[in-house]
Motif scaffolding. Structure first.
Motif, PDB file in Angstrom:
ATOM      1  N   LEU A   1      22.321 -29.449  59.666  1.00 39.09           N
ATOM      2  CA  LEU A   1      21.212 -29.137  58.650  1.00 39.09           C
ATOM      3  C   LEU A   1      20.253 -27.823  58.828  1.00 39.09           C
ATOM      4  O   LEU A   1      18.887 -28.583  59.392  1.00 39.09           O
ATOM      5  CB  LEU A   1      20.553 -30.645  58.059  1.00 39.09           C
ATOM      6  CG  LEU A   1      19.450 -30.681  56.650  1.00 39.09           C
ATOM      7  CD1 LEU A   1      20.396 -30.479  55.163  1.00 39.09           C
ATOM      8  CD2 LEU A   1      19.116 -31.830  57.003  1.00 39.09           C
TER       9      LEU A   1
ATOM     10  N   ALA B   1      16.344 -28.710  49.323  1.00 37.21           N
ATOM     11  CA  ALA B   1      16.032 -27.365  47.962  1.00 37.21           C
ATOM     12  C   ALA B   1      14.606 -28.683  47.941  1.00 37.21           C
ATOM     13  O   ALA B   1      14.337 -29.948  47.639  1.00 37.21           O
ATOM     14  CB  ALA B   1      17.205 -28.310  46.582  1.00 37.21           C
TER      15      ALA B   1
ATOM     16  N   PRO C   1      20.025 -29.661  45.969  1.00 40.83           N
ATOM     17  CA  PRO C   1      21.549 -29.803  47.393  1.00 40.83           C
ATOM     18  C   PRO C   1      20.610 -29.496  48.736  1.00 40.83           C
ATOM     19  O   PRO C   1      19.514 -29.845  48.483  1.00 40.83           O
ATOM     20  CB  PRO C   1      21.962 -28.582  46.855  1.00 40.83           C
ATOM     21  CG  PRO C   1      21.817 -27.420  46.481  1.00 40.83           C
ATOM     22  CD  PRO C   1      20.310 -28.418  45.519  1.00 40.83           C
ATOM     23  N   LYS C   2      21.173 -29.789  49.526  1.00 38.48           N
ATOM     24  CA  LYS C   2      21.186 -29.323  51.464  1.00 38.48           C
ATOM     25  C   LYS C   2      21.864 -28.573  51.836  1.00 38.48           C
ATOM     26  O   LYS C   2      22.255 -28.541  51.104  1.00 38.48           O
ATOM     27  CB  LYS C   2      20.885 -30.613  51.637  1.00 38.48           C
ATOM     28  CG  LYS C   2      19.796 -31.849  51.464  1.00 38.48           C
ATOM     29  CD  LYS C   2      20.512 -33.039  52.887  1.00 38.48           C
ATOM     30  CE  LYS C   2      19.349 -34.314  51.911  1.00 38.48           C
ATOM     31  NZ  LYS C   2      19.837 -35.617  52.790  1.00 38.48           N
ATOM     32  N   GLU C   3      21.220 -26.839  52.468  1.00 39.42           N
ATOM     33  CA  GLU C   3      21.621 -26.063  52.950  1.00 39.42           C
ATOM     34  C   GLU C   3      21.598 -26.737  54.674  1.00 39.42           C
ATOM     35  O   GLU C   3      21.521 -27.117  54.998  1.00 39.42           O
ATOM     36  CB  GLU C   3      20.627 -25.302  52.689  1.00 39.42           C
ATOM     37  CG  GLU C   3      22.259 -24.019  53.289  1.00 39.42           C
ATOM     38  CD  GLU C   3      20.236 -22.935  53.213  1.00 39.42           C
ATOM     39  OE1 GLU C   3      20.856 -21.994  53.019  1.00 39.42           O
ATOM     40  OE2 GLU C   3      19.602 -22.659  53.135  1.00 39.42           O
ATOM     41  N   TYR C   4      23.058 -26.448  54.586  1.00 30.54           N
ATOM     42  CA  TYR C   4      23.972 -26.859  56.346  1.00 30.54           C
ATOM     43  C   TYR C   4      24.739 -25.603  56.565  1.00 30.54           C
ATOM     44  O   TYR C   4      24.855 -24.695  56.260  1.00 30.54           O
ATOM     45  CB  TYR C   4      25.032 -27.692  55.810  1.00 30.54           C
ATOM     46  CG  TYR C   4      24.901 -28.764  55.743  1.00 30.54           C
ATOM     47  CD1 TYR C   4      24.204 -30.019  56.320  1.00 30.54           C
ATOM     48  CD2 TYR C   4      24.909 -28.952  53.939  1.00 30.54           C
ATOM     49  CE1 TYR C   4      24.292 -30.638  55.839  1.00 30.54           C
ATOM     50  CE2 TYR C   4      24.443 -30.433  53.073  1.00 30.54           C
ATOM     51  CZ  TYR C   4      24.166 -31.546  54.554  1.00 30.54           C
ATOM     52  OH  TYR C   4      23.705 -32.639  53.630  1.00 30.54           O
ATOM     53  N   LEU C   5      24.367 -25.299  57.828  1.00 30.49           N
ATOM     54  CA  LEU C   5      24.769 -23.939  58.828  1.00 30.49           C
ATOM     55  C   LEU C   5      26.464 -24.384  59.596  1.00 30.49           C
ATOM     56  O   LEU C   5      26.546 -25.449  60.304  1.00 30.49           O
ATOM     57  CB  LEU C   5      23.508 -23.642  60.448  1.00 30.49           C
ATOM     58  CG  LEU C   5      24.362 -22.616  60.647  1.00 30.49           C
ATOM     59  CD1 LEU C   5      24.423 -21.532  59.969  1.00 30.49           C
ATOM     60  CD2 LEU C   5      23.038 -21.940  61.862  1.00 30.49           C
TER      61      LEU C   5
ATOM     62  N   TYR D   1      27.683 -19.557  59.445  1.00 30.00           N
ATOM     63  CA  TYR D   1      27.318 -19.623  57.386  1.00 30.00           C
ATOM     64  C   TYR D   1      27.136 -20.243  56.937  1.00 30.00           C
ATOM     65  O   TYR D   1      26.953 -21.878  57.600  1.00 30.00           O
ATOM     66  CB  TYR D   1      28.671 -19.098  56.529  1.00 30.00           C
ATOM     67  CG  TYR D   1      29.753 -19.855  56.468  1.00 30.00           C
ATOM     68  CD1 TYR D   1      29.566 -20.646  54.878  1.00 30.00           C
ATOM     69  CD2 TYR D   1      30.515 -20.141  56.678  1.00 30.00           C
ATOM     70  CE1 TYR D   1      30.328 -22.184  54.647  1.00 30.00           C
ATOM     71  CE2 TYR D   1      31.278 -21.405  56.341  1.00 30.00           C
ATOM     72  CZ  TYR D   1      31.366 -21.970  55.172  1.00 30.00           C
ATOM     73  OH  TYR D   1      32.351 -22.660  54.798  1.00 30.00           O
ATOM     74  N   ARG D   2      26.213 -20.309  55.814  1.00 30.11           N
ATOM     75  CA  ARG D   2      25.225 -21.366  55.531  1.00 30.11           C
ATOM     76  C   ARG D   2      26.334 -22.114  54.094  1.00 30.11           C
ATOM     77  O   ARG D   2      26.312 -21.060  53.273  1.00 30.11           O
ATOM     78  CB  ARG D   2      23.723 -20.408  54.778  1.00 30.11           C
ATOM     79  CG  ARG D   2      23.254 -20.767  55.915  1.00 30.11           C
ATOM     80  CD  ARG D   2      21.789 -19.941  55.791  1.00 30.11           C
ATOM     81  NE  ARG D   2      20.870 -19.682  57.370  1.00 30.11           N
ATOM     82  CZ  ARG D   2      19.952 -20.099  57.382  1.00 30.11           C
ATOM     83  NH1 ARG D   2      18.551 -20.446  56.712  1.00 30.11           N
ATOM     84  NH2 ARG D   2      18.663 -20.258  58.409  1.00 30.11           N
ATOM     85  N   LEU D   3      25.746 -23.432  54.007  1.00 33.77           N
ATOM     86  CA  LEU D   3      26.576 -23.875  52.859  1.00 33.77           C
ATOM     87  C   LEU D   3      26.187 -24.748  52.423  1.00 33.77           C
ATOM     88  O   LEU D   3      25.124 -25.539  52.649  1.00 33.77           O
ATOM     89  CB  LEU D   3      27.943 -24.192  53.321  1.00 33.77           C
ATOM     90  CG  LEU D   3      28.853 -25.522  52.651  1.00 33.77           C
ATOM     91  CD1 LEU D   3      29.713 -24.859  50.814  1.00 33.77           C
ATOM     92  CD2 LEU D   3      29.726 -26.450  53.558  1.00 33.77           C
ATOM     93  N   SER D   4      25.392 -24.788  50.972  1.00 32.36           N
ATOM     94  CA  SER D   4      25.104 -25.696  50.150  1.00 32.36           C
ATOM     95  C   SER D   4      25.549 -27.294  49.899  1.00 32.36           C
ATOM     96  O   SER D   4      26.767 -26.359  49.044  1.00 32.36           O
ATOM     97  CB  SER D   4      23.973 -25.239  49.268  1.00 32.36           C
ATOM     98  OG  SER D   4      23.454 -24.176  49.846  1.00 32.36           O
TER      99      SER D   4
ATOM    100  N   ARG E   1      25.740 -30.522  47.422  1.00 33.73           N
ATOM    101  CA  ARG E   1      24.811 -31.677  46.482  1.00 33.73           C
ATOM    102  C   ARG E   1      25.245 -33.469  47.470  1.00 33.73           C
ATOM    103  O   ARG E   1      26.339 -33.563  48.496  1.00 33.73           O
ATOM    104  CB  ARG E   1      26.230 -31.966  44.977  1.00 33.73           C
ATOM    105  CG  ARG E   1      25.797 -30.927  44.416  1.00 33.73           C
ATOM    106  CD  ARG E   1      26.486 -30.711  42.609  1.00 33.73           C
ATOM    107  NE  ARG E   1      26.072 -29.775  42.321  1.00 33.73           N
ATOM    108  CZ  ARG E   1      26.466 -29.339  41.106  1.00 33.73           C
ATOM    109  NH1 ARG E   1      27.855 -30.246  41.032  1.00 33.73           N
ATOM    110  NH2 ARG E   1      26.768 -28.543  40.692  1.00 33.73           N
TER     111      ARG E   1
END
Length: 83
Positions: free
Chosen positions: A40, A44, A49-53, A57-60, A62
């Motif tokens: 993590l 936001a 949402p939350k942004e993950y690695l 790559y980064r993935l958002s 919900r």
């Protein structure tokens, strides 16, 4: 434990994606597969949402999507250099 419970900077291993509907399939297609490491990296301002690695790559995601991913948190592991 599910992915939405992860703290910022904490890393976990994905165990399972719950469900067999289109959302579950999409999560798998985005690389959330068993054994993959995920961190993590941000939340936001309103908490969603939350942004993950994951997979470099980064993935958002919900909250509702993150709750469908079962994980095992790794103790004392942070990928600060990647954040």
């Amino acid at each position: 434990m599910t992915l939405d419970e992860l703290a910022i900077g904490q890393t976990a291993e994905i165990v399972d994606v719950q469900g067999e509907d289109g959302i579950a399939i999409r999560l798998l297609e985005m690389g959330l597969t068993e054994g993959e490491e995920i961190t993590l990296v941000g939340i936001a301002p309103l908490g969603d949402p939350k942004e993950y690695l994951i997979r470099s790559y980064r993935l958002s995601l919900r909250q509702a999507e993150a709750k469908r991913v079962t994980i095992i948190a790794r103790q004392g592991t942070e990928r600060a250099a990647d954040l």
